[in-house]
Write an enzyme that holds these catalytic residues in place. Structure first.
Site, PDB file in Angstrom:
ATOM      1  N   ASP A  34     -25.730 -20.030  20.383  1.00  0.00           N
ATOM      2  CA  ASP A  34     -24.968 -19.008  21.101  1.00  0.00           C
ATOM      3  C   ASP A  34     -24.801 -17.725  20.280  1.00  0.00           C
ATOM      4  OD1 ASP A  34     -23.531 -17.916  23.165  1.00  0.00           O
ATOM      5  OD2 ASP A  34     -21.652 -18.910  22.639  1.00  0.00           O
ATOM      6  N   THR A  92     -28.552 -24.842  33.381  1.00  0.00           N
ATOM      7  CA  THR A  92     -28.728 -24.721  34.835  1.00  0.00           C
ATOM      8  C   THR A  92     -27.973 -23.485  35.356  1.00  0.00           C
ATOM      9  OG1 THR A  92     -26.936 -26.342  34.983  1.00  0.00           O
ATOM     10  CG2 THR A  92     -29.138 -27.158  35.402  1.00  0.00           C
ATOM     11  N   ASN A 152     -27.802 -20.603  33.581  1.00  0.00           N
ATOM     12  CA  ASN A 152     -28.386 -19.372  33.038  1.00  0.00           C
ATOM     13  C   ASN A 152     -29.280 -18.617  34.028  1.00  0.00           C
ATOM     14  OD1 ASN A 152     -28.698 -20.651  29.632  1.00  0.00           O
ATOM     15  ND2 ASN A 152     -27.087 -19.391  30.526  1.00  0.00           N
TER      16      ASN A 152
HETATM   17  C1  FPP Z   1     -26.962 -18.046  24.288  1.00  0.00           C
HETATM   18  O1  FPP Z   1     -26.633 -16.773  23.748  1.00  0.00           O
HETATM   19  C2  FPP Z   1     -28.409 -18.244  24.234  1.00  0.00           C
HETATM   20  C3  FPP Z   1     -29.209 -18.500  25.303  1.00  0.00           C
HETATM   21  C4  FPP Z   1     -28.705 -18.629  26.680  1.00  0.00           C
HETATM   22  C5  FPP Z   1     -30.681 -18.619  25.136  1.00  0.00           C
HETATM   23  C6  FPP Z   1     -31.144 -19.385  23.918  1.00  0.00           C
HETATM   24  C7  FPP Z   1     -32.594 -19.189  23.804  1.00  0.00           C
HETATM   25  C8  FPP Z   1     -33.277 -18.997  22.652  1.00  0.00           C
HETATM   26  C9  FPP Z   1     -32.659 -19.048  21.304  1.00  0.00           C
HETATM   27  C10 FPP Z   1     -34.739 -18.674  22.682  1.00  0.00           C
HETATM   28  C11 FPP Z   1     -35.658 -19.694  23.244  1.00  0.00           C
HETATM   29  C12 FPP Z   1     -35.668 -20.988  22.529  1.00  0.00           C
HETATM   30  C13 FPP Z   1     -36.733 -21.636  22.027  1.00  0.00           C
HETATM   31  C14 FPP Z   1     -36.568 -23.060  21.693  1.00  0.00           C
HETATM   32  C15 FPP Z   1     -38.028 -21.024  21.761  1.00  0.00           C
HETATM   33  P1  FPP Z   1     -26.036 -15.648  24.731  1.00  0.00           P
HETATM   34  O2  FPP Z   1     -27.169 -14.900  25.309  1.00  0.00           O
HETATM   35  O3  FPP Z   1     -25.126 -16.298  25.732  1.00  0.00           O
HETATM   36  O4  FPP Z   1     -25.235 -14.769  23.722  1.00  0.00           O
HETATM   37  P2  FPP Z   1     -23.882 -13.960  24.015  1.00  0.00           P
HETATM   38  O5  FPP Z   1     -22.821 -14.988  24.294  1.00  0.00           O
HETATM   39  O6  FPP Z   1     -23.660 -13.220  22.736  1.00  0.00           O
HETATM   40  O7  FPP Z   1     -24.166 -13.057  25.186  1.00  0.00           O
END
Ligand code: FPP
Length: 239
Positions: free
Chosen positions: A20, A66, A68
């Site tokens: 996160d 699910t 996202n």
């Molecule tokens: C949460 O941070 C992160 C995600 C919803 C996506 C995670 C995906 C990756 C790290 C890349 C793909 C993975 C692989 C295995 C290649 P957020 O976007 O909710 O952060 P925020 O809370 O600061 O907005």
């Protein structure tokens, strides 16, 4: 396994991670959110390599929930594109004796992604160094419902006596069937919630929340989390 009673716990066999803080990391740098996901994907590779080195046997990471799909289309596309590149380069992981598994409902994903996922799973099935589980279009509640639905279907067809349903049978129909429960859950970024991740599997897991954004997460943060874990006293409901 009340190891805590006799001293420090060993390195956790299974670490679950909620990756996160990618969006906030990018925002603080004046970059698009997708830059945070890109850096997050690099960190993920690095942390998996380190886990293998220190003897962790399973890493399960939350890549896409699910829920996202509610994000802007361009962000969803960017995350899927990162997964596509990761899968195309998956031999980098599998060469290091890693087994890759995907948890979640694959059916809404692009056909080529589904094929890549199946290929990587098949090609790495016999690797024993570490198992890397990537939760993709994953929801803990949906997972529990899908196990219940499958068991109900078998019962309705007369193939299963409802009285024979116990925790171990139920568990074997989860996406994680056959994988031991996580010992340690790490959530960086300062948020203190589970966000529908591994609701069944985390019943006795130790939680460590850290005030670092995932793209800034280093092996030192992992060491700190493991250090906290090894000092815990796991009782699994006993005394
Ligand atoms: C949460 O941070 C992160 C995600 C919803 C996506 C995670 C995906 C990756 C790290 C890349 C793909 C993975 C692989 C295995 C290649 P957020 O976007 O909710 O952060 P925020 O809370 O600061 O907005």
């Amino acid at each position: 396994m009340p190891e805590g009673k006799t001293g420090a716990l060993p390195v956790p066999a299974h670490i679950a991670i909620i990756m996160d803080g990618n969006g906030r990391w990018a925002k603080r740098r004046g970059l698009p959110r997708n830059a945070g996901h890109k850096q997050g994907a690099k960190v993920f590779q690095n942390i998996c390599d380190y886990c293998r080195k220190i003897g962790v046997k399973y890493v399960t990471a939350y890549a896409f929930s699910t829920e996202n799909w509610k994000r802007p289309q361009n962000e969803v596309n960017a995350i899927m594109e990162l997964l596509r590149s990761y899968l195309k380069e998956a031999s980098k992981q599998t060469r290091k004796d890693a087994r890759l598994l995907f948890l979640g409902d694959r059916t809404p994903l692009a056909d080529d992604l589904q094929r890549l996922m199946e290929n990587v799973e098949r090609e790495s099935a016999n690797n024993t160094g570490i198992t890397i589980c990537i939760a993709l279009n994953y929801g803990g509640r949906a997972e529990i419902v899908s196990s219940a639905r499958e068991l109900a279907r078998m019962a309705a067809q007369g193939k299963l006596d409802p009285d024979s349903i116990d925790e171990s049978l139920f568990e074997s129909y989860l996406y994680t069937g056959g994988i031991p429960d996580p010992d340690l859950l790490i959530r960086p970024s300062g948020e203190l919630r589970l966000s529908n991740f591994l609701l069944w599997q985390l019943a006795y897991t130790e939680f460590v929340f850290q005030d670092v954004l995932w793209p800034d997460f280093t092996t030192a943060h992992l060491d700190q989390a493991i250090d906290q874990y090894t000092k815990r006293n796991r009782r699994f409901g006993g005394i």
